[in-house]
Design a protein around this motif. Structure first.
Motif, PDB file in Angstrom:
ATOM      1  N   GLU A 136       0.811  -1.202   0.196  1.00  0.00           N
ATOM      2  CA  GLU A 136      -0.127   0.358   0.355  1.00  0.00           C
ATOM      3  C   GLU A 136       0.648   1.235   0.008  1.00  0.00           C
ATOM      4  O   GLU A 136       0.865   2.400  -0.821  1.00  0.00           O
ATOM      5  CB  GLU A 136      -0.667   0.580   1.472  1.00  0.00           C
ATOM      6  CG  GLU A 136      -2.304   0.891   1.029  1.00  0.00           C
ATOM      7  CD  GLU A 136      -2.975   1.476   2.331  1.00  0.00           C
ATOM      8  OE1 GLU A 136      -3.756   2.133   2.420  1.00  0.00           O
ATOM      9  OE2 GLU A 136      -3.004  -0.112   3.060  1.00  0.00           O
ATOM     10  N   PHE A 137       1.837   1.175   0.569  1.00  0.00           N
ATOM     11  CA  PHE A 137       3.026   2.398   0.604  1.00  0.00           C
ATOM     12  C   PHE A 137       3.228   2.920  -0.593  1.00  0.00           C
ATOM     13  O   PHE A 137       3.612   3.444  -0.892  1.00  0.00           O
ATOM     14  CB  PHE A 137       3.837   2.287   1.855  1.00  0.00           C
ATOM     15  CG  PHE A 137       4.910   3.333   2.055  1.00  0.00           C
ATOM     16  CD1 PHE A 137       4.145   4.226   2.609  1.00  0.00           C
ATOM     17  CD2 PHE A 137       6.090   3.388   1.353  1.00  0.00           C
ATOM     18  CE1 PHE A 137       5.669   5.736   3.034  1.00  0.00           C
ATOM     19  CE2 PHE A 137       7.017   4.066   2.062  1.00  0.00           C
ATOM     20  CZ  PHE A 137       6.480   5.358   2.280  1.00  0.00           C
ATOM     21  N   SER A 139       2.497   1.960  -3.509  1.00  0.00           N
ATOM     22  CA  SER A 139       1.039   2.143  -4.326  1.00  0.00           C
ATOM     23  C   SER A 139       1.298   3.766  -4.433  1.00  0.00           C
ATOM     24  O   SER A 139       0.411   4.305  -4.805  1.00  0.00           O
ATOM     25  CB  SER A 139      -0.172   1.539  -4.118  1.00  0.00           C
ATOM     26  OG  SER A 139       0.180  -0.158  -4.454  1.00  0.00           O
ATOM     27  N   THR A 140       0.187   4.029  -2.900  1.00  0.00           N
ATOM     28  CA  THR A 140       0.199   5.227  -2.577  1.00  0.00           C
ATOM     29  C   THR A 140       1.424   6.861  -2.331  1.00  0.00           C
ATOM     30  O   THR A 140       0.520   7.491  -3.047  1.00  0.00           O
ATOM     31  CB  THR A 140      -0.520   5.464  -1.160  1.00  0.00           C
ATOM     32  OG1 THR A 140       0.159   5.273   0.080  1.00  0.00           O
ATOM     33  CG2 THR A 140      -2.127   4.593  -1.730  1.00  0.00           C
ATOM     34  N   VAL A 141       2.360   6.316  -2.265  1.00  0.00           N
ATOM     35  CA  VAL A 141       3.207   7.421  -1.626  1.00  0.00           C
ATOM     36  C   VAL A 141       4.225   6.929  -2.795  1.00  0.00           C
ATOM     37  O   VAL A 141       4.919   8.197  -3.225  1.00  0.00           O
ATOM     38  CB  VAL A 141       3.912   6.931  -0.584  1.00  0.00           C
ATOM     39  CG1 VAL A 141       5.224   8.250  -0.154  1.00  0.00           C
ATOM     40  CG2 VAL A 141       3.171   7.464   1.005  1.00  0.00           C
ATOM     41  N   PRO A 144       2.817   7.645  -6.865  1.00  0.00           N
ATOM     42  CA  PRO A 144       2.681   9.414  -7.801  1.00  0.00           C
ATOM     43  C   PRO A 144       3.882  10.573  -7.656  1.00  0.00           C
ATOM     44  O   PRO A 144       3.271  10.699  -8.499  1.00  0.00           O
ATOM     45  CB  PRO A 144       1.571   9.432  -6.352  1.00  0.00           C
ATOM     46  CG  PRO A 144       1.194   8.296  -6.021  1.00  0.00           C
ATOM     47  CD  PRO A 144       2.234   6.940  -5.799  1.00  0.00           C
ATOM     48  N   VAL A 222       3.943  -3.772  -7.205  1.00  0.00           N
ATOM     49  CA  VAL A 222       2.864  -2.829  -7.479  1.00  0.00           C
ATOM     50  C   VAL A 222       3.109  -2.852  -8.435  1.00  0.00           C
ATOM     51  O   VAL A 222       1.767  -2.135  -9.958  1.00  0.00           O
ATOM     52  CB  VAL A 222       3.090  -1.715  -6.704  1.00  0.00           C
ATOM     53  CG1 VAL A 222       2.301  -0.554  -7.924  1.00  0.00           C
ATOM     54  CG2 VAL A 222       2.574  -1.891  -5.262  1.00  0.00           C
TER      55      VAL A 222
END
Length: 526
Positions: A136-137, A139-141, A144, A222
């Motif tokens: 998750e880290f 993917s989200t940080v 992007p 990812v």
């Protein structure tokens, strides 16, 4: 001044130049992409270099970011015939004793852990924990950030230090990839197969200090390793179609020799045959040294800036490739229960332990042809028979120096290729002379001659180490894609986030140029 007039000129039709051209043309600008070669696409190159009907991907092949790449969906590339396949067996290492280690796609985490557990149950448990902790880290940080202008180092620290995950990311980001795998895993083969994902397509070597955070990026999956069906050039053709459908143009067989500057502003370009193109915005996707030292000229630049450009470091390794046209696909000799290696997308042949990388890179850095043979390899036709309907293709990529001490590539290429093929035959005994229709080589010198943007055969257009990444890529003065020349921008792989088929430089440049022109970004809110 006389010349063909446009709103924007883009030098180079590699994937970043095409992506940028598509975004700007769809924003309503009159765009011309200027290309030295006949074929658009740069590293997205597929050619019949052995015998007719056998398609070989000469440069880009492992496309690890298609599933997270905004241009793929923004530009609706699938509607223009771009198609991708994600092989379930993402990577595999074949060992001399017939055992193999395989990493599967993210939908088959259990199978990956089962394969690792054959070598170390502790490492299998660690792998599962890393996926859970970092997926998750990343993917989200992290993802992007690949498609945003690089933030100053202080901002990155502030953003990351606010969470335990961020602090751990900062800690391992101060280590080398080799140090991270040594800390996390106990089995040398597991370590080696993780490290195998770094040189290509990321341009990172195991001993690069400060790049340890690449390891959880690889393990989290990812980014999924995929291949373009029909060959990598199919993606170039899709981008080309989008550009033309959006009103853009491509000027092929046109080698830009000079960027025209008047009163400190870029006003156009001139080709080697005197053809002029005029525009208030000029974008170079060519490497930083050729852009400023050749096309702009030192006399038009501050001496301090020129010194910084000259200090930019090119890739410290290149690739020697052997492309094979085969009657039947290689079949690796395995122990019972290890047969999945015969469907692995990325093949590790010879990099059995992390020390093998150290040994080979020591030779590369000394300008020696590596005595130890080890490859990044693949058999494209296992997954896409259309690339050789009457047989199979395979390739071997070896990490090598651009310059050889006491030799030149034309003198050693054939002998070295035969050694490489013999090494492959040791693991896949059916790769005999009778099974090989033809083979062809590509040396670092060939790479540079084919794609002048890849100076010294460096496919990443500049070393991918911490001193030349993020806010320092290629130089702090250029990190925001603007240059000291008003109206001149950069957008190639020498920019953040770097090389590989990621399209980050093209997308970021589009955002910055449209901001400067005060034009809306049509893709926002889609």
């Amino acid at each position: 001044m006389e010349g063909e007039r446009y709103d924007v000129l883009i030098i180079g039709s590699g994937h970043n130049g095409l992506v940028l051209g598509c975004y700007l043309a769809k924003a309503g600008l009159k765009v011309c992409v200027i290309e030295r070669r006949l074929e658009a696409g740069g590293g997205l190159s597929t050619e019949e270099i052995t015998i007719p009907g056998f398609a070989h991907n000469l440069h880009s092949y492992f496309h690890d970011t298609v599933n997270i790449m905004p241009p793929y969906t923004d530009l609706k590339l699938e509607e223009h015939n771009a198609r991708y396949y994600c092989p379930p067996v993402q990577a595999g290492m074949i060992l001399p004793d017939g055992r193999s280690l395989c990493f599967y796609d993210s939908d088959n985490l259990d199978k990956t852990c089962e394969s690792i557990a054959r070598f170390s149950s502790k490492d299998a448990k660690t792998w599962r924990e890393i996926v859970a902790n970092y997926g998750e880290f990343v993917s989200t940080v992290i993802v992007p950030a690949l498609y945003s202008p690089p933030a100053p180092p202080s901002e990155q620290l502030i953003a990351l230090e606010g969470s335990p995950e961020g602090m751990e990311w900062l800690r391992i980001g101060r280590m080398s990839p080799r140090e991270v795998v040594d800390e996390w895993f106990e089995n040398e083969h597991v370590k080696a197969l993780v490290l195998h994902h770094l040189p290509i397509p990321r341009g990172v070597l195991p001993d690069y200090a400060g790049l340890g955070a690449v390891i959880p990026l690889v393990i989290s999956q990812v980014e999924k390793s995929q291949m373009a069906l029909g060959g990598s050039h199919i993606t170039a053709h899709a981008l080309w179609r989008v550009l033309l459908a959006s009103g853009g143009e491509i000027a092929s067989l046109t080698h830009v020799q000079k960027i025209l500057i008047e009163d400190g502003k870029a006003i156009g370009v001139e080709s080697d045959n005197g053809r002029r193109f005029l525009a208030p915005v000029v974008v170079s996707t060519v490497d930083v040294k050729q852009t400023f030292l050749k096309m702009v000229g030192e006399d038009k630049l501050d001496p301090g800036f020129v010194s910084h450009v000259k200090g930019f470091r090119l890739d410290e390794f290149s690739v020697f490739a052997v492309h094979l046209a085969l009657r039947e696909a290689p079949k690796f000799k395995t122990q019972p229960g290890y047969e999945d290696i015969n469907q692995a997308f990325r093949l590790n042949i010879g990099f059995d332990t992390p020390d093998d990388y150290s040994e080979i890179l020591a030779d590369v850095r000394q300008g020696r042809l590596p005595e130890k043979l080890a490859f990044i390899a693949s058999v494209p036709t296992w997954f896409d028979p259309s690339q050789a309907p009457s047989g199979h293709t395979a390739f071997l990529w070896a990490l090598v120096p651009y310059r050889l001490k006491g030799a030149n590539w034309d003198d050693v290429r054939d002998e070295y290729a035969k050694r490489c093929i013999a090494k492959l035959q040791h693991y896949a005994p059916n790769v005999t002379a009778d099974n090989i229709f033809a083979w062809e080589t590509q040396t670092p010198v060939d790479i540079e001659a084919r794609l002048v943007n890849m100076a010294e055969g460096g496919v990443f257009m500049g070393r991918m180490h911490m001193a030349q990444l993020e806010h320092f890529r290629p130089l702090p003065e250029l990190a925001q894609f603007r240059t000291p020349i008003k109206g001149l921008y950069m957008a190639g792989a020498c920019m953040h986030p770097g090389g590989g088929i990621i399209a980050g430089p093209g997308l970021i440049a589009a955002e910055i140029i449209l901001d400067d022109l005060k034009l809306p970004k049509w893709w926002e809110g889609q």
